[in-house]
Design a protein around this motif. Sequence first.
Motif, PDB file in Angstrom:
ATOM      1  N   ARG A 142       0.826  -1.199   0.000  1.00 31.41           N
ATOM      2  CA  ARG A 142       0.000   0.000   0.000  1.00 31.41           C
ATOM      3  C   ARG A 142       0.863   1.253   0.000  1.00 31.41           C
ATOM      4  NH1 ARG A 142      -2.686  -3.158   4.087  1.00 31.41           N
ATOM      5  NH2 ARG A 142      -4.682  -3.949   3.349  1.00 31.41           N
ATOM      6  N   SER A 143       0.394   2.279  -0.707  1.00 33.31           N
ATOM      7  CA  SER A 143       1.060   3.582  -0.655  1.00 33.31           C
ATOM      8  C   SER A 143       0.758   4.241   0.686  1.00 33.31           C
ATOM      9  CB  SER A 143       0.548   4.461  -1.800  1.00 33.31           C
ATOM     10  OG  SER A 143      -0.823   4.749  -1.606  1.00 33.31           O
ATOM     11  N   ILE A 144       1.440   5.349   0.971  1.00 37.57           N
ATOM     12  CA  ILE A 144       1.193   6.087   2.214  1.00 37.57           C
ATOM     13  C   ILE A 144      -0.265   6.511   2.298  1.00 37.57           C
ATOM     14  CG2 ILE A 144       1.754   8.160   3.535  1.00 37.57           C
ATOM     15  CD1 ILE A 144       3.958   6.103   3.580  1.00 37.57           C
ATOM     16  N   LYS A 145      -0.802   7.010   1.180  1.00 38.08           N
ATOM     17  CA  LYS A 145      -2.201   7.440   1.136  1.00 38.08           C
ATOM     18  C   LYS A 145      -3.137   6.275   1.448  1.00 38.08           C
ATOM     19  CE  LYS A 145      -5.631   9.528  -1.923  1.00 38.08           C
ATOM     20  NZ  LYS A 145      -5.903  10.062  -3.282  1.00 38.08           N
ATOM     21  N   GLU A 146      -2.859   5.121   0.842  1.00 36.13           N
ATOM     22  CA  GLU A 146      -3.695   3.943   1.080  1.00 36.13           C
ATOM     23  C   GLU A 146      -3.610   3.479   2.524  1.00 36.13           C
ATOM     24  OE1 GLU A 146      -3.961   1.525  -3.122  1.00 36.13           O
ATOM     25  OE2 GLU A 146      -2.058   1.466  -2.040  1.00 36.13           O
ATOM     26  N   LYS A 147      -2.429   3.581   3.123  1.00 35.48           N
ATOM     27  CA  LYS A 147      -2.271   3.187   4.524  1.00 35.48           C
ATOM     28  C   LYS A 147      -3.082   4.088   5.453  1.00 35.48           C
ATOM     29  CE  LYS A 147       2.326   1.060   4.112  1.00 35.48           C
ATOM     30  NZ  LYS A 147       3.764   1.175   4.454  1.00 35.48           N
ATOM     31  N   ILE A 148      -3.105   5.383   5.130  1.00 34.46           N
ATOM     32  CA  ILE A 148      -3.887   6.327   5.939  1.00 34.46           C
ATOM     33  C   ILE A 148      -5.383   6.015   5.817  1.00 34.46           C
ATOM     34  CG2 ILE A 148      -4.572   8.753   6.174  1.00 34.46           C
ATOM     35  CD1 ILE A 148      -1.704   9.478   5.295  1.00 34.46           C
ATOM     36  N   ILE A 149      -5.834   5.782   4.580  1.00 36.08           N
ATOM     37  CA  ILE A 149      -7.242   5.440   4.351  1.00 36.08           C
ATOM     38  C   ILE A 149      -7.602   4.144   5.065  1.00 36.08           C
ATOM     39  CG2 ILE A 149      -8.933   4.756   2.600  1.00 36.08           C
ATOM     40  CD1 ILE A 149      -8.376   7.721   2.585  1.00 36.08           C
ATOM     41  N   PHE A 150      -6.699   3.180   4.991  1.00 41.89           N
ATOM     42  CA  PHE A 150      -6.923   1.893   5.653  1.00 41.89           C
ATOM     43  C   PHE A 150      -7.083   2.086   7.163  1.00 41.89           C
ATOM     44  CE2 PHE A 150      -5.305  -1.900   7.817  1.00 41.89           C
ATOM     45  CZ  PHE A 150      -6.096  -2.885   7.251  1.00 41.89           C
ATOM     46  N   LEU A 151      -6.224   2.920   7.755  1.00 38.08           N
ATOM     47  CA  LEU A 151      -6.305   3.197   9.192  1.00 38.08           C
ATOM     48  C   LEU A 151      -7.618   3.883   9.548  1.00 38.08           C
ATOM     49  CD1 LEU A 151      -5.110   3.364  12.054  1.00 38.08           C
ATOM     50  CD2 LEU A 151      -3.974   5.499  11.353  1.00 38.08           C
ATOM     51  N   LEU A 152      -8.043   4.857   8.731  1.00 38.69           N
ATOM     52  CA  LEU A 152      -9.300   5.561   8.982  1.00 38.69           C
ATOM     53  C   LEU A 152     -10.493   4.615   8.864  1.00 38.69           C
ATOM     54  CD1 LEU A 152      -8.659   8.926   7.075  1.00 38.69           C
ATOM     55  CD2 LEU A 152      -8.609   8.540   9.557  1.00 38.69           C
ATOM     56  N   GLU A 153     -10.459   3.731   7.875  1.00 38.23           N
ATOM     57  CA  GLU A 153     -11.530   2.739   7.723  1.00 38.23           C
ATOM     58  C   GLU A 153     -11.581   1.817   8.940  1.00 38.23           C
ATOM     59  OE1 GLU A 153     -10.620   0.772   4.086  1.00 38.23           O
ATOM     60  OE2 GLU A 153     -11.730   2.208   2.838  1.00 38.23           O
ATOM     61  N   TYR A 154     -10.409   1.428   9.425  1.00 36.74           N
ATOM     62  CA  TYR A 154     -10.324   0.550  10.596  1.00 36.74           C
ATOM     63  C   TYR A 154     -10.937   1.236  11.829  1.00 36.74           C
ATOM     64  CZ  TYR A 154      -8.207  -2.009  14.488  1.00 36.74           C
ATOM     65  OH  TYR A 154      -8.005  -2.710  15.652  1.00 36.74           O
ATOM     66  N   LEU A 155     -10.605   2.510  12.026  1.00 36.93           N
ATOM     67  CA  LEU A 155     -11.133   3.249  13.170  1.00 36.93           C
ATOM     68  C   LEU A 155     -12.652   3.421  13.072  1.00 36.93           C
ATOM     69  CD1 LEU A 155      -8.394   6.031  13.512  1.00 36.93           C
ATOM     70  CD2 LEU A 155      -8.712   4.035  14.997  1.00 36.93           C
ATOM     71  N   GLU A 156     -13.129   3.715  11.866  1.00 40.42           N
ATOM     72  CA  GLU A 156     -14.579   3.854  11.686  1.00 40.42           C
ATOM     73  C   GLU A 156     -15.300   2.538  11.950  1.00 40.42           C
ATOM     74  OE1 GLU A 156     -17.804   4.666   8.133  1.00 40.42           O
ATOM     75  OE2 GLU A 156     -15.944   5.847   8.112  1.00 40.42           O
ATOM     76  N   ASP A 157     -14.739   1.449  11.436  1.00 36.95           N
ATOM     77  CA  ASP A 157     -15.351   0.139  11.658  1.00 36.95           C
ATOM     78  C   ASP A 157     -15.438  -0.188  13.149  1.00 36.95           C
ATOM     79  OD1 ASP A 157     -15.625  -0.197   8.946  1.00 36.95           O
ATOM     80  OD2 ASP A 157     -13.838  -1.454   8.722  1.00 36.95           O
ATOM     81  N   LYS A 158     -14.360   0.062  13.864  1.00 34.22           N
ATOM     82  CA  LYS A 158     -14.350  -0.209  15.306  1.00 34.22           C
ATOM     83  C   LYS A 158     -15.407   0.618  16.032  1.00 34.22           C
ATOM     84  CE  LYS A 158     -11.108  -3.301  15.950  1.00 34.22           C
ATOM     85  NZ  LYS A 158     -11.448  -4.631  16.539  1.00 34.22           N
ATOM     86  N   LEU A 159     -15.511   1.897  15.662  1.00 29.59           N
ATOM     87  CA  LEU A 159     -16.489   2.776  16.302  1.00 29.59           C
ATOM     88  C   LEU A 159     -17.915   2.318  16.008  1.00 29.59           C
ATOM     89  CD1 LEU A 159     -17.355   5.315  17.812  1.00 29.59           C
ATOM     90  CD2 LEU A 159     -16.979   6.625  15.712  1.00 29.59           C
ATOM     91  N   ARG A 160     -18.200   2.030  14.750  1.00 27.54           N
ATOM     92  CA  ARG A 160     -19.555   1.648  14.372  1.00 27.54           C
ATOM     93  C   ARG A 160     -19.973   0.304  14.970  1.00 27.54           C
ATOM     94  NH1 ARG A 160     -20.259   3.310   8.046  1.00 27.54           N
ATOM     95  NH2 ARG A 160     -22.396   2.650   8.476  1.00 27.54           N
ATOM     96  N   ILE A 161     -19.031  -0.635  15.033  1.00 28.83           N
ATOM     97  CA  ILE A 161     -19.338  -1.932  15.658  1.00 28.83           C
ATOM     98  C   ILE A 161     -19.573  -1.755  17.154  1.00 28.83           C
ATOM     99  CG2 ILE A 161     -18.378  -4.202  16.256  1.00 28.83           C
ATOM    100  CD1 ILE A 161     -16.993  -4.165  13.498  1.00 28.83           C
TER     101      ILE A 161
END
Length: 393
Positions: A142-161
């Motif tokens: 993953r590029s740096i941008k993709e890693k940041i997006i991946f981290l944000l998606e992970y945080l959102e998933d954790k919050l919503r669950i």
Amino acid sequence: MKILKIHFDPPSSKYGTGNFILNFSKQLSNSNYDVTNICCRRYEIELFERSKIKLCSIKFNRRLPFITFLFEFLILEFFSAYCLIKNYKTYNLVITYGEVGIISSIICKILKKKHIKYFFVLYKDIVFLRKKEKNKYKSKERSIKEKIIFLLEYLEDKLRIGLENFFLKFEKNFITGSRVTKKRIKDLKNRNILVNHYYHNLEIKEFNIRKEKNKKNLLLIGNDIYLKGLVKFLYIIKKDYNFYLKNIKVYIVGVSNTFEFENYVTNLNLKEIISFYPHTNKVSDFYNDIDIFVNLSLIEGWNISIIDAYLRKIKIFSTKVGCINELFFQDENVKTCSKFNLDNINENLKKFILNKNNFNNENYFKLINKLNHNNITNNYIKFFEKIKNEKKN
């Protein structure tokens, strides 16, 4: 009865959830319920008679995982809590959707208000299936941008669950459109659960029989390119490219991440077969010359698009999700396939494309009766009355 509904998506025929909220509110209003919708300004809103809509937040032209969600969530939480406290004597019933309404839920408990949680599907199931599908096709590097997006998606998933788990633990009353979701909630004891099918337009029309032609037109509708199986579909087409090039033309509508999806189409050299489009208010225009509606979703709360297609007498090729599980059994107009096995999907899809049988009308009017607006609305009303009349704890 006066009802307060709290949800992210505004009432609109443009999106699936917004479409449901629009027509659900109309049905209740037509049954002399006083309905107020509190929602975010995510996209175009459709106003309609006898229903109030209160908007909060702003419309984002570009959405970021977690950051956009957190902003909209907090705005919606505090705005709806303020409206509920200010008018707490007004509302007999509060309905909140998905992960929204945690403050309102607590207020309802304090003020002894009746509260219902509406789950189309459980978000933790969505996260699991989407991750499983995405990992098949996304590059491990993953590029740096993709890693940041991946981290944000992970945080959102954790919050919503986490928010979802709160409601599953502390709420008693639930509505869903799926028996599968009911089964997941039913494992929790002492719950009131209504499973109610829904549909928005039951105008019975005469459609011309589609003439056999050299190439069949296929339509897919979906936003998330992994969860809705759009990327998977591209890899299936690639498996037997010459067959599909000779026999089909594909239209894909509603794609959220058009840039990412375009990269897949380009890299797999499928531009000659695939035409894709972002969200549009004119989805119905794409049904006019379609022979097969294809749905390869991993999970669905219901999927109105499938019923739209079926009621236009278009054959359906789909995974066993949502309304396919609930309504279509032993129907020769509908062919089901595996969610994950590409070879199985490929072979069954090719056979279905080559099948020259016309749409069979035998089950058409049975479906109309199942989705009768009066029956659907009466189910809601009976459930609301049951909740309203239950003794307070």
